[in-house]
Write a protein that holds these residues in place. Structure first.
Motif, PDB file in Angstrom:
ATOM      1  N   HIS A  87      34.038  49.185  33.044  1.00 26.85           N
ATOM      2  CA  HIS A  87      33.264  48.111  33.669  1.00 26.85           C
ATOM      3  C   HIS A  87      34.199  47.505  34.722  1.00 26.85           C
ATOM      4  N   SER A  88      33.893  47.670  35.997  1.00 24.41           N
ATOM      5  CA  SER A  88      34.891  47.341  37.015  1.00 24.41           C
ATOM      6  C   SER A  88      34.284  46.740  38.266  1.00 24.41           C
ATOM      7  N   HIS A  89      35.133  46.043  39.010  1.00 21.03           N
ATOM      8  CA  HIS A  89      34.762  45.536  40.336  1.00 21.03           C
ATOM      9  C   HIS A  89      35.998  45.610  41.223  1.00 21.03           C
ATOM     10  N   ILE A  90      35.886  46.301  42.343  1.00 16.91           N
ATOM     11  CA  ILE A  90      36.957  46.379  43.335  1.00 16.91           C
ATOM     12  C   ILE A  90      36.353  45.999  44.682  1.00 16.91           C
ATOM     13  N   ALA A  91      37.013  45.111  45.413  1.00 13.95           N
ATOM     14  CA  ALA A  91      36.488  44.667  46.704  1.00 13.95           C
ATOM     15  C   ALA A  91      37.631  44.368  47.656  1.00 13.95           C
ATOM     16  N   ALA A  92      37.320  44.335  48.946  1.00 12.87           N
ATOM     17  CA  ALA A  92      38.322  44.029  49.970  1.00 12.87           C
ATOM     18  C   ALA A  92      37.661  43.298  51.113  1.00 12.87           C
ATOM     19  N   LEU A  93      38.474  42.636  51.910  1.00 14.63           N
ATOM     20  CA  LEU A  93      37.990  41.986  53.124  1.00 14.63           C
ATOM     21  C   LEU A  93      38.382  42.826  54.323  1.00 14.63           C
ATOM     22  N   ASP A  94      37.452  42.960  55.255  1.00 15.92           N
ATOM     23  CA  ASP A  94      37.802  43.671  56.478  1.00 15.92           C
ATOM     24  C   ASP A  94      38.426  42.699  57.474  1.00 15.92           C
ATOM     25  N   GLY A  95      38.735  43.182  58.668  1.00 17.69           N
ATOM     26  CA  GLY A  95      39.445  42.377  59.651  1.00 17.69           C
ATOM     27  C   GLY A  95      38.672  41.178  60.150  1.00 17.69           C
ATOM     28  N   THR A  96      37.355  41.139  59.921  1.00 16.32           N
ATOM     29  CA  THR A  96      36.545  39.993  60.328  1.00 16.32           C
ATOM     30  C   THR A  96      36.400  38.977  59.207  1.00 16.32           C
TER      31      THR A  96
ATOM     32  N   ALA B  26      29.376  45.703  36.546  1.00 15.08           N
ATOM     33  CA  ALA B  26      30.269  44.571  36.785  1.00 15.08           C
ATOM     34  C   ALA B  26      29.846  43.284  36.096  1.00 15.08           C
ATOM     35  N   ASP B  27      28.637  43.230  35.552  1.00 14.20           N
ATOM     36  CA  ASP B  27      28.184  42.025  34.858  1.00 14.20           C
ATOM     37  C   ASP B  27      28.250  42.172  33.341  1.00 14.20           C
ATOM     38  N   HIS B  28      28.862  43.244  32.875  1.00 10.20           N
ATOM     39  CA  HIS B  28      29.008  43.471  31.442  1.00 10.20           C
ATOM     40  C   HIS B  28      29.942  42.431  30.830  1.00 10.20           C
ATOM     41  N   VAL B  29      29.516  41.809  29.743  1.00  8.11           N
ATOM     42  CA  VAL B  29      30.337  40.819  29.045  1.00  8.11           C
ATOM     43  C   VAL B  29      31.246  41.550  28.068  1.00  8.11           C
ATOM     44  N   ILE B  30      32.539  41.333  28.211  1.00  3.85           N
ATOM     45  CA  ILE B  30      33.520  42.128  27.471  1.00  3.85           C
ATOM     46  C   ILE B  30      34.677  41.250  27.023  1.00  3.85           C
ATOM     47  N   HIS B  31      35.299  41.599  25.908  1.00  2.00           N
ATOM     48  CA  HIS B  31      36.531  40.928  25.491  1.00  2.00           C
ATOM     49  C   HIS B  31      37.599  41.186  26.547  1.00  2.00           C
ATOM     50  N   GLY B  32      38.132  40.110  27.116  1.00  4.56           N
ATOM     51  CA  GLY B  32      39.109  40.260  28.193  1.00  4.56           C
ATOM     52  C   GLY B  32      40.534  40.411  27.713  1.00  4.56           C
ATOM     53  N   TYR B  33      40.792  40.077  26.448  1.00  2.00           N
ATOM     54  CA  TYR B  33      42.150  40.126  25.904  1.00  2.00           C
ATOM     55  C   TYR B  33      43.117  39.391  26.828  1.00  2.00           C
ATOM     56  N   SER B  34      44.279  39.896  27.083  1.00  7.04           N
ATOM     57  CA  SER B  34      45.285  39.088  27.780  1.00  7.04           C
ATOM     58  C   SER B  34      44.992  38.850  29.259  1.00  7.04           C
ATOM     59  N   VAL B  35      44.050  39.563  29.843  1.00  3.85           N
ATOM     60  CA  VAL B  35      43.614  39.197  31.196  1.00  3.85           C
ATOM     61  C   VAL B  35      43.097  37.761  31.186  1.00  3.85           C
TER      62      VAL B  35
ATOM     63  N   ARG C  29      43.330  25.567  18.798  1.00  5.33           N
ATOM     64  CA  ARG C  29      43.458  27.027  18.727  1.00  5.33           C
ATOM     65  C   ARG C  29      42.146  27.660  19.160  1.00  5.33           C
ATOM     66  N   PHE C  30      42.196  28.899  19.551  1.00  5.65           N
ATOM     67  CA  PHE C  30      40.979  29.580  19.988  1.00  5.65           C
ATOM     68  C   PHE C  30      41.237  31.074  20.059  1.00  5.65           C
ATOM     69  N   PHE C  31      40.163  31.855  20.076  1.00  2.33           N
ATOM     70  CA  PHE C  31      40.246  33.295  20.287  1.00  2.33           C
ATOM     71  C   PHE C  31      40.056  33.586  21.773  1.00  2.33           C
ATOM     72  N   LEU C  32      40.496  34.762  22.173  1.00  2.00           N
ATOM     73  CA  LEU C  32      40.520  35.106  23.596  1.00  2.00           C
ATOM     74  C   LEU C  32      39.142  35.098  24.252  1.00  2.00           C
ATOM     75  N   GLY C  33      38.126  35.503  23.568  1.00  2.00           N
ATOM     76  CA  GLY C  33      36.796  35.413  24.117  1.00  2.00           C
ATOM     77  C   GLY C  33      36.458  36.490  25.130  1.00  2.00           C
ATOM     78  N   VAL C  34      35.506  36.184  25.978  1.00  2.00           N
ATOM     79  CA  VAL C  34      34.892  37.202  26.834  1.00  2.00           C
ATOM     80  C   VAL C  34      34.835  36.777  28.292  1.00  2.00           C
ATOM     81  N   THR C  35      34.609  37.756  29.146  1.00  2.00           N
ATOM     82  CA  THR C  35      34.443  37.551  30.570  1.00  2.00           C
ATOM     83  C   THR C  35      33.635  38.711  31.115  1.00  2.00           C
ATOM     84  N   THR C  36      33.472  38.783  32.429  1.00  2.00           N
ATOM     85  CA  THR C  36      32.864  39.931  33.089  1.00  2.00           C
ATOM     86  C   THR C  36      33.726  40.344  34.273  1.00  2.00           C
TER      87      THR C  36
END
Length: 330
Positions: A56-65, A76-85, A185-192
């Motif tokens: 589950h990934s997202h890669i993006a860049a900005l062009d010269g403009t 890219a909208d998949h909810v996943i355990h992010g762990y140390s990220v 305290r808390f658990f790492l939880g999720v992100t996308t």
């Protein structure tokens, strides 16, 4: 919904997610060398298939403009355990309180023995404890060497419910830490991946937090003493210092998870590319080193992504960030 139950039930830090794109040089509409956009997307597909698991990934860049171009949007909208990220987002919550004057980087807390966690990090290696350490100290340990005890230190200054409130106020819909009975305290939880992309993009253009707090996070995550097994593996020290990165690894009922997210900068200090790579259901559960198939894929992608973006000045970049060149000493 996230699937799989994490084995890491002692700290939990869910992270609001969101990631970045950044500026590259002027010139062609898409200022990329080699295979350009198609080259990165095709390479990603090959490395994903080779490593196995579910990505589950997202890669993006900005062009010269300054226009944002998506290179990869894979579930890219998949909810996943992010762990140390997720520690990027815990740091964001702490620094948000710093920006509001409710904390300072110089504020000190004691480091008692009963808060120490094993696994990644440095504090558990001390064997004796009791120091007073600054907020800046444990944030640096958490971001640079992914210290698990540092997460508990963060929870002492920003309780779990407050972390989630801060993330929600910053526009993160899915990224949350998981509160437990102890409010600190808390658990790492999720992100996308998409929310991680948004966080990174806003960190790079210095709108996520104050410019000073963004510079603090970028300075630590770009430093060459950090994680090298993945995206930064096949790079010189100077090239590694152009990449701010955070790695996360664990396993659950689906299999191993290996994640990495970060920002690449041009030689002029302008952000040029952002990546949020999450993979679960992988084999080789107990291999946390450079030979894990997904980590090998990150290394191949990292070299190609850095090579794919031009490095000349980008006048369209909203913000820039530089680090002091690394010099060995001692």
């Amino acid at each position: 919904m996230a699937s799989g139950i994490s084995r890491r039930a002692a700290l939990g830090v869910t992270a609001a997610a969101a990631a970045v794109a950044a500026g590259t040089t002027g010139g062609p509409a898409h200022a990329f060398a080699g295979g350009g956009l198609r080259g990165i997307a095709a390479l990603y597909a090959r490395q994903k298939a080779k490593a196995g698991g579910t990505w589950h990934s997202h890669i993006a860049a900005l062009d010269g403009t300054g226009a944002l171009t998506t290179l990869v949007a894979d579930d890219a909208d998949h909810v996943i355990h992010g762990y140390s990220v997720q520690k990027l987002f815990v740091a964001t919550a702490v620094l948000d309180k710093v920006d509001r004057g409710q904390l300072s980087l110089g504020q000190k807390l004691d480091l008692p023995a009963d808060i120490i966690l094993g696994g990644s990090g440095i504090y558990h290696l001390h064997t004796v404890w009791g120091d007073d350490i600054t907020v800046a100290n444990f944030l640096t340990a958490m971001l640079l060497v992914s210290d698990n005890t540092a997460v508990r230190m963060c929870g002492r200054v920003v309780p779990a419910l407050e972390i989630n409130e801060i993330l929600a106020a910053k526009g993160f819909t899915h990224t949350r830490v998981e509160p437990v009975a102890n409010p600190n305290r808390f658990f790492l939880g999720v992100t996308t991946p998409r929310e991680t992309h948004d966080l990174l993009r806003r960190l790079a253009d210095k709108t996520l937090l104050s410019p000073a707090s963004c510079d603090f996070m970028l300075g630590v995550t770009r430093w060459v003493n950090g994680y090298h097994d993945g995206v930064r593996r096949n790079m010189s020290s100077a090239e590694r210092s152009r990449v701010a990165t955070k790695y996360g690894a664990d396993f659950n009922t689906l299999g191993a998870s290996r994640h990495e997210a970060g920002i690449m900068f041009g030689t002029d200090g302008a952000p040029v590319l952002t990546y949020a790579l999450f993979a679960d259901g992988l084999s080789d559960l107990d291999n946390y080193g450079a030979t894990h198939p997904a980590v090998q894929a990150h290394a191949v992608l990292g070299r190609a992504m850095l090579d794919s973006v031009t490095t000349a000045a980008n006048p369209a970049a909203k913000a820039r960030h530089t680090v002091t060149p690394y010099r060995a000493g001692g």
